[in-house]
Enzyme design. Structure first.
Site, PDB file in Angstrom:
ATOM      1  CG  HIS A   8     104.531-103.031  30.524  1.00  0.00           C
ATOM      2  ND1 HIS A   8     104.537-102.921  31.766  1.00  0.00           N
ATOM      3  CD2 HIS A   8     105.587-103.912  30.302  1.00  0.00           C
ATOM      4  CE1 HIS A   8     105.611-103.466  32.452  1.00  0.00           C
ATOM      5  NE2 HIS A   8     106.155-104.310  31.589  1.00  0.00           N
ATOM      6  CD  GLU A  25     102.655-100.137  32.619  1.00  0.00           C
ATOM      7  OE1 GLU A  25     103.488 -99.771  32.170  1.00  0.00           O
ATOM      8  OE2 GLU A  25     102.590-101.081  33.698  1.00  0.00           O
ATOM      9  CG  ASN A  46      89.527 -83.651  -1.401  1.00  0.00           C
ATOM     10  OD1 ASN A  46      89.253 -82.500  -1.020  1.00  0.00           O
ATOM     11  ND2 ASN A  46      90.798 -83.479  -2.028  1.00  0.00           N
TER      12      ASN A  46
END
Lengths: 120, 684
Positions: B46, B68, B419
């Site tokens: 918002h 929203e 990794n």
């Protein structure tokens, strides 16, 4: 004496915006708050002539804050800062005693009109 | 309106909100019933919407508006946040991130195509809600379509009155009230028309009774009207009063009032007498507000903070650095000329600059959490991609580091984590076969250690097999077979930090392009840090990064090599000792010394740096500075020790960036330049 305004919004960006508009037009920003709870405390501390109050905020939302502020000071003047789609909340805030509302995105003239009318 | 001045703040806050969206969405994914999370996500979306609309970034505003809608349905339990919805939301956040990044780089936001996302959101909203809220675009375009000239003559229309209405009006008149037909026209720009009409209605209710409205109250509440609506009001007030009350409400373009004349005999048509219509958009005539400087009130105190651009802090740091240099210079003048008063004053100044320095340093410190907080999302996405189950634990996110370090450390950490997840953590079934819990653990830990900060990336995966590393290294001719055979396991594992090394058999998207670990090492060393690895087969690996707290001012030991002065960072110094030339033993063609039973190789600084000999010292004491990098130690032979001093690091500039052994330079009190040695490179 310049009209003293407390600016409440959780976004610093929005506060800055309102602050700029108002201070450039002779209003004095006496404080800022980032949520309703802080706003309530600052209201009692700073006794501003006017509060601009965002609706959606963490901790305490703007509507609750209006109610609390009105409880503490029935003459408090609060302008709600809403966004589109918050019609029902705006009405609730008006019922709770807010004087007016402005809608984001803010138009400086609108903000000033609302403030001027609210302060009377 | 000029919005440029707000740009920086918009970007800063948008980044914060995107971060929070990412974090809270992860929480919501873990627990779809987490109402705090959904509320916070809703708030962030918002706020983003409001900010971006203000800045004129309509694509962001549109996307957040549609988000929203969906979020509201989740919040009100109308739909469940299932995996699909969460995925769409994550993609939305990515798109938003991309757009904000674009804006940051001065590119247009709309280079990101959000149509697909908007469609997805809308279809979610359509299936979920009982009535799907109108889309942002539809709403904004609908408003200008309803344009009407509000300033034209617009007299109140005739209103059909029922008999009951007429009765009401008549009895009101008997008790001295007036009946008025009030026509209210809203400003074209009015967005929340219902709320506005509500304000009009309540204002009228305060001064009288509204007996009828056209359109009906229900239609007003559902915004089923254009810009005007009519009401019949019974009131004891004058028309002017009513008008001024209404005009004092914002966004009212005009108010037209007519007194209603009802004939004694009930008659349905009502004739109206016209009343002045006041063009209300008189904003420009309003008394000009005096410009006044804002007074800063003393009572603005609690919890205030200021956002400051990093470049300002950098220049502040630089200035403090210059101040420290000048202070040192004054100190030296005082000492050379034996001016007691100056020495005393400089001592005072020393305390002040010390405090100043530590404050500036603290201001530049940022919790490492700022970097860590993006990893939950990285790990989530990667785990999905690799089809592995991984739990990330983060510790010590409050640990603070210099901002410069924070900015640089992100990418190496991403690489290490990738990794660990790609090479380290095994697939769930593989893990179960090894008797491990199916969910792999990856840890990201930060903590202080003296003047350093340690960041560790841990995993409980397969570990690094030293033998595989050995054979790979030989195969890629990074080392010879002989070297490989003579290496300890720990040394062999460290080969992964050498350029051109990758152990993954398959090159995946995630890692294994063979550029990884040496880039990580270079980045960390450029930050003045070191990286090391410890690993145990089938138990996991720990990558340990040691970073200095700050990069700008350090304690150093100044040493002489012939006439030249060099600075060795105190942090890497173990001790200093005196030896004689007989103490130096040559083992495997390398000069070493033995200290407390430990064999330490030595480096002759004059030779390493090619400083020409002016005088030759024989049978004299030789000064050796013992330094360490990780577990490795080394003795640096110097001619003289000058002493410990605080130095301000200055970079050598681009021209000399290729000089490896020197990491920087500093200006000494007497204006002389001392080069700062890069101990890690000196040891190789």
């Amino acid at each position: 004496m310049a009209t003293k305004v407390l600016v409440v919004d959780d976004a610093a960006f929005m506060r800055m915006m309102v602050k700029d508009i108002l201070s450039k037009n002779g209003y004095e920003i006496v404080g800022e708050a980032e949520n309703g709870a802080v706003a309530l405390a600052k209201y009692q501390e700073l006794k501003p002539d006017l509060v601009t109050m965002d609706i959606t905020m963490p901790e305490m939302d703007g509507i609750t804050a209006v109610k609390e502020i009105k409880k503490a000071d029935p003459n408090a003047k609060v302008i709600m800062c809403s966004a589109m789609g918050q019609q029902a909340m705006v009405i609730e805030a008006i019922q709770a005693g807010a004087r007016d509302f402005i809608v984001k995105p803010f138009q400086p003239e609108r903000v000033l009109e609302a403030v001027r009318k609210a302060v009377g | 309106m000029d919005t440029n001045q707000y740009m920086e703040m918009f970007l800063e806050e948008s980044k914060d909100h995107l971060q929070s969206l990412n974090e809270r969405l992860l929480d919501l994914e873990k627990d779809p019933a987490d109402s705090d999370a959904i509320n916070e996500i809703f708030r962030s979306a918002h706020t983003l919407k409001g900010m971006s609309a203000t800045m004129g970034f309509n694509v962001i505003a549109e996307l957040t508006h549609d988000m929203e809608n969906v979020l509201d349905l989740i919040r009100t339990d109308k739909i469940k946040a299932d995996e699909d919805i969460i995925d769409v939301l994550f993609k939305c956040i990515d798109a938003l991130q991309q757009m904000v990044d674009n804006i940051n780089n001065g590119e247009p936001e709309d280079s990101v195509d959000v149509k697909e996302l908007v469609d997805k959101l809308n279809s979610i909203a359509a299936t979920g809600g009982d009535k799907a809220p109108a889309s942002f675009k539809a709403k904004t375009t609908a408003e200008p379509a309803a344009k009407k000239d509000a300033n034209s003559e617009n007299p109140p229309a005739n209103i059909e009155l029922s008999d009951i209405d007429i009765d009401l009006i008549n009895s009101a008149k008997k008790s001295g009230l007036r009946a008025m037909h009030v026509k209210v026209t809203l400003a074209e720009t009015c967005v929340l028309k219902t709320a506005r009409s509500y304000m009009v209605m309540s204002a009228l209710d305060e001064i009288g009774d509204v007996i009828k409205s056209i359109p009906s109250t229900e239609d007003l509440e559902q915004e089923k009207f254009d810009l005007t609506f009519d009401v019949i009001l019974l009131t004891g007030e004058e028309e002017q009063k009513v008008e001024s009350v209404l005009m004092n409400i914002s966004e009212i373009a005009r108010v037209d009032i007519e007194l209603i004349k009802v004939p004694d005999a009930p008659k349905k048509e009502v004739t109206t007498a016209k009343k002045a219509a006041v063009p209300a958009v008189a904003k420009k005539n309003a008394p000009a507000v005096k410009k006044q400087a804002i007074q800063h009130h003393d009572n603005m105190k609690s919890g205030q903070s200021v956002r400051v651009g990093i470049e300002k802090l950098d220049s502040l740091m630089n200035l403090v650095g210059e101040l420290v240099i000048n202070k040192t210079r004054l100190e030296q003048i005082g000492n050379t000329h034996r001016i007691a008063e100056l020495v005393e004053t400089v001592e005072q100044m020393d305390r002040v600059t010390g405090d100043l320095q530590s404050i500036v340093m603290k201001v530049r410190m940022v919790p490492v959490g700022q970097v860590f907080n993006r990893f939950p999302r990285v790990v989530r996405d990667l785990a999905k991609e690799l089809n592995k189950e991984v739990n990330l634990t983060i510790e010590g996110e409050d640990t603070e580091l210099d901002r410069t370090v924070i900015d640089e450390i992100g990418d190496p950490l991403v690489h290490l984590i990738r990794n660990s997840m790609d090479h380290g953590i095994e697939h769930p079934d593989e893990r179960e076969a090894k008797g491990k819990p199916p969910i792999g653990q990856v840890g990201l830990i930060a903590r202080h250690e003296g003047n350093n900060v340690i960041i560790m990336v841990t995993d409980d995966g397969a570990g690094i097999d030293a033998d595989i590393i050995r054979s790979k290294a030989v195969e890629k001719s990074v080392i010879t077979q002989d070297d490989a055979d003579n290496m300890t396991d720990a040394e062999a594992v460290r080969l992964i930090f050498l350029p051109g090394f990758s152990t993954s058999d398959v090159i995946t998207d995630v890692s294994g392009r063979g550029v990884g670990m040496d880039v990580v090492r270079t980045t960390i060393e450029a930050l003045g840090g070191v990286i090391d690895v410890e690993t145990k087969k089938n138990e996991g690996s720990v990558f340990k990064i040691k970073l200095p707290l700050t990069l700008a001012i350090i304690q150093a030991l100044l040493v002489n090599v012939q006439e030249e002065i060099y600075a060795i960072p105190l942090a890497s110094i173990d001790s200093t000792i005196n030896i004689t030339s007989e103490d130096i033993k040559t083992i495997q063609n390398k000069e070493t010394i033995v200290i407390r039973g430990e064999i330490i190789p030595i480096v002759r600084l004059d030779r390493a740096l090619n400083v020409s000999h002016i005088e030759d010292k024989k049978d004299e004491e030789i000064y050796v500075v013992i330094v360490h990098v990780g577990d490795k130690k080394c003795g640096i032979m110097v001619d003289k020790l000058i002493g410990q001093q605080e130095i301000v690091i200055k970079t050598l500039g681009k021209l000399l960036s290729g000089v490896k052994v020197i990491s920087g330079a500093t200006v000494l009190g007497n204006g002389q330049i001392a080069l700062i040695l890069d101990v890690a490179i000196l040891m190789q």
